[in-house]
Design an enzyme around this catalytic site. Structure first.
Site, mmCIF file in Angstrom:
data_model
loop_
_atom_site.group_PDB
_atom_site.id
_atom_site.type_symbol
_atom_site.label_atom_id
_atom_site.label_comp_id
_atom_site.label_asym_id
_atom_site.label_seq_id
_atom_site.Cartn_x
_atom_site.Cartn_y
_atom_site.Cartn_z
ATOM 1 N N GLU A 1 -10.942 3.000 6.710
ATOM 2 C CA GLU A 1 -10.029 4.079 7.084
ATOM 3 C C GLU A 1 -10.864 5.269 7.555
ATOM 4 O OE1 GLU A 1 -6.353 6.752 5.233
ATOM 5 O OE2 GLU A 1 -7.872 5.914 3.896
ATOM 6 N N ASP B 1 1.699 3.961 3.009
ATOM 7 C CA ASP B 1 0.626 4.770 2.438
ATOM 8 C C ASP B 1 1.204 5.867 1.564
ATOM 9 O OD1 ASP B 1 -1.983 5.431 1.862
ATOM 10 O OD2 ASP B 1 -2.343 6.533 3.709
ATOM 11 N N HIS C 1 0.859 -1.195 0.000
ATOM 12 C CA HIS C 1 0.000 0.000 0.000
ATOM 13 C C HIS C 1 0.888 1.236 0.000
ATOM 14 C CE1 HIS C 1 -4.163 1.610 0.988
ATOM 15 N NE2 HIS C 1 -3.395 2.694 0.966
ATOM 16 N N ASP D 1 1.647 9.049 -6.107
ATOM 17 C CA ASP D 1 1.548 10.499 -5.969
ATOM 18 C C ASP D 1 1.732 10.960 -4.527
ATOM 19 O OD1 ASP D 1 -0.810 9.233 -5.332
ATOM 20 O OD2 ASP D 1 -2.123 10.743 -6.205
ATOM 21 N N HIS E 1 1.310 4.839 -2.362
ATOM 22 C CA HIS E 1 0.767 5.677 -3.435
ATOM 23 C C HIS E 1 1.874 6.404 -4.183
ATOM 24 C CE1 HIS E 1 -3.606 5.498 -2.491
ATOM 25 N NE2 HIS E 1 -3.160 5.193 -1.278
ATOM 26 N N HIS F 1 -9.765 0.380 -0.815
ATOM 27 C CA HIS F 1 -9.655 1.246 0.350
ATOM 28 C C HIS F 1 -10.950 1.141 1.163
ATOM 29 C CE1 HIS F 1 -6.149 3.229 -1.448
ATOM 30 N NE2 HIS F 1 -5.986 3.898 -0.320
ATOM 31 N N GLY G 1 -9.592 7.641 -2.626
ATOM 32 C CA GLY G 1 -10.203 8.956 -2.490
ATOM 33 C C GLY G 1 -11.079 9.009 -1.257
#
Length: 374
Positions: free
Chosen positions: A212, A314, A24, A28, A26, A209, A182
């Site tokens: 969370e 993350d 996991h 970006d 990202h 996702h 998102g």
């Protein structure tokens, strides 16, 4: 908040050199500050600072708000500089270089191609640019590392089917799985039920996702509508666990009696992996029901009760962490040892979106490396 990077426990082994699996992470959320500054200058994007140290601190402080919505706002700056083939390829290349430096031997890089089209790239061209950067870094590293793309759809948008088809088109060219990301609260995976059905028909794996910013309903939808093989974060599955404390006969200690609800039992008993990101969970308020300090994170409860817990970063930039840092944090907080780190790493290897033979080889590679330390 004390970050993992600020902790340096006295351990008898080099955590950074341990083989790791990153599920996991990202794209970006893992840019180098200096790269953001350089690319921003080329595309004319204004940043909060043009000093790499100050910019890194701005990202960390902005993300450290206790709100997932505000946390996600920091991505406006990283995504802005990832709109060209050059920018995407460079970011992907450097991302893999940073994984290598962190001791990662298998990594899945997730990102949403639909957010990178403002300068004229097509969805396929964006995926190809990222794959080119990945392959360039892997080849140059001389290191035994495998990297796959997790093609992600934004859950508040309406492009789920299109992105699912994109992922399947690239299944033999770097894409290993599908995700939705998102703002979680209010956007259940059921919005993309048809896309998830299509992926299942194509035998293409999904991680979602869930658990969370939203709780059990989101997790249930991820499993039923999203057909998720893993849960992105999933930490709020702990809401379905009841812990009762009693006093022992000597009246010296509290003993916890743990009861799993039906959803928690389903997730645990079927080995559905939880992609837990300790530092990020603290930043976004995902664990606010249990507390505001890392020692109150339910990761240890989940690990001790037999869930397939995996440890992840993350967003390396926003949380100012590496996977090595997260391991150090768990050692310092929960007194984990080498056996615990091995189990957590093998959990991730066994949950990787790889063919069985490659997962078995990965498990063997990791086990052998750990055995040399004993």
């Amino acid at each position: 908040m004390t970050t993992a990077a600020e902790i340096a426990p006295d351990v008898p082994f080099d955590i950074r050199n341990l083989p790791k699996v990153s599920l996991h992470d990202h794209l970006d959320g893992g840019l180098r500050p200096a790269t953001i500054i350089d690319l921003a200058a080329k595309v004319g994007h204004t940043l909060p600072s043009t000093d790499p140290v100050a910019l890194a601190e701005w990202f960390r402080e902005s993300a450290d708000s206790g709100s997932l919505v505000r946390y996600l706002e920091t991505f406006d700056h990283t995504i802005a500089v990832m709109q060209t083939r050059e920018g995407l390829q460079r970011v992907a290349r450097e991302f893999v270089e940073d994984l290598v430096a962190d001791g990662v031997v298998y990594g899945e890089v997730r990102w949403a191609p639909e957010q990178h089209l403002s300068q004229g790239l097509s969805l396929d061209e964006a995926v190809e640019a990222v794959q080119a950067g990945i392959e360039e870094a892997v080849e140059a590293s001389g290191y035994r590392i495998q990297i796959g793309q997790l093609i992600t759809a934004m859950r508040h948008a309406d492009r789920g089917q299109e992105i699912a088809e994109l992922a399947v088109r690239h299944r033999d060219r770097g894409a290993v799985g599908f995700d939705i990301a998102g703002a979680e609260d209010g956007f259940l995976p059921s919005r993309f039920a048809e896309a998830f059905r299509y992926l299942a028909e194509q035998n293409f794996p999904t991680t979602v996702h869930a658990g969370e910013a939203a709780g059990l309903e989101s997790i249930q939808s991820a499993l039923v509508d999203g057909r998720a093989l893993r849960l992105g974060h999933g930490v709020r599955i702990a809401e379905d666990i009841d812990v009762e404390f009693t006093t022992d006969e000597a009246n010296e200690a509290d003993l916890g009696m743990v009861t799993l609800g039906p959803l928690a039992a389903w997730v645990r008993d079927r080995g559905i992996a939880l992609e837990i990101c300790p530092s990020s969970n603290l930043q976004t308020g995902a664990i606010s029901a249990w507390g505001e300090e890392i020692d109150q994170h339910p990761i240890d409860l989940l690990y001790q009760t037999g869930f397939r817990v995996t440890v992840n970063t993350d967003n390396r930039l926003m949380s100012s962490v590496t996977l090595s840092d997260e391991f150090e944090l768990l050692i310092d907080t929960f007194d984990y040892d080498l056996d615990d780190l091995l189990e957590l790493t093998l959990n991730a290897a066994e949950a990787a979106f790889l063919p069985l033979e490659q997962r078995e080889a990965l498990v063997e590679q990791i086990t052998e490396a750990y055995s040399e330390l004993r």
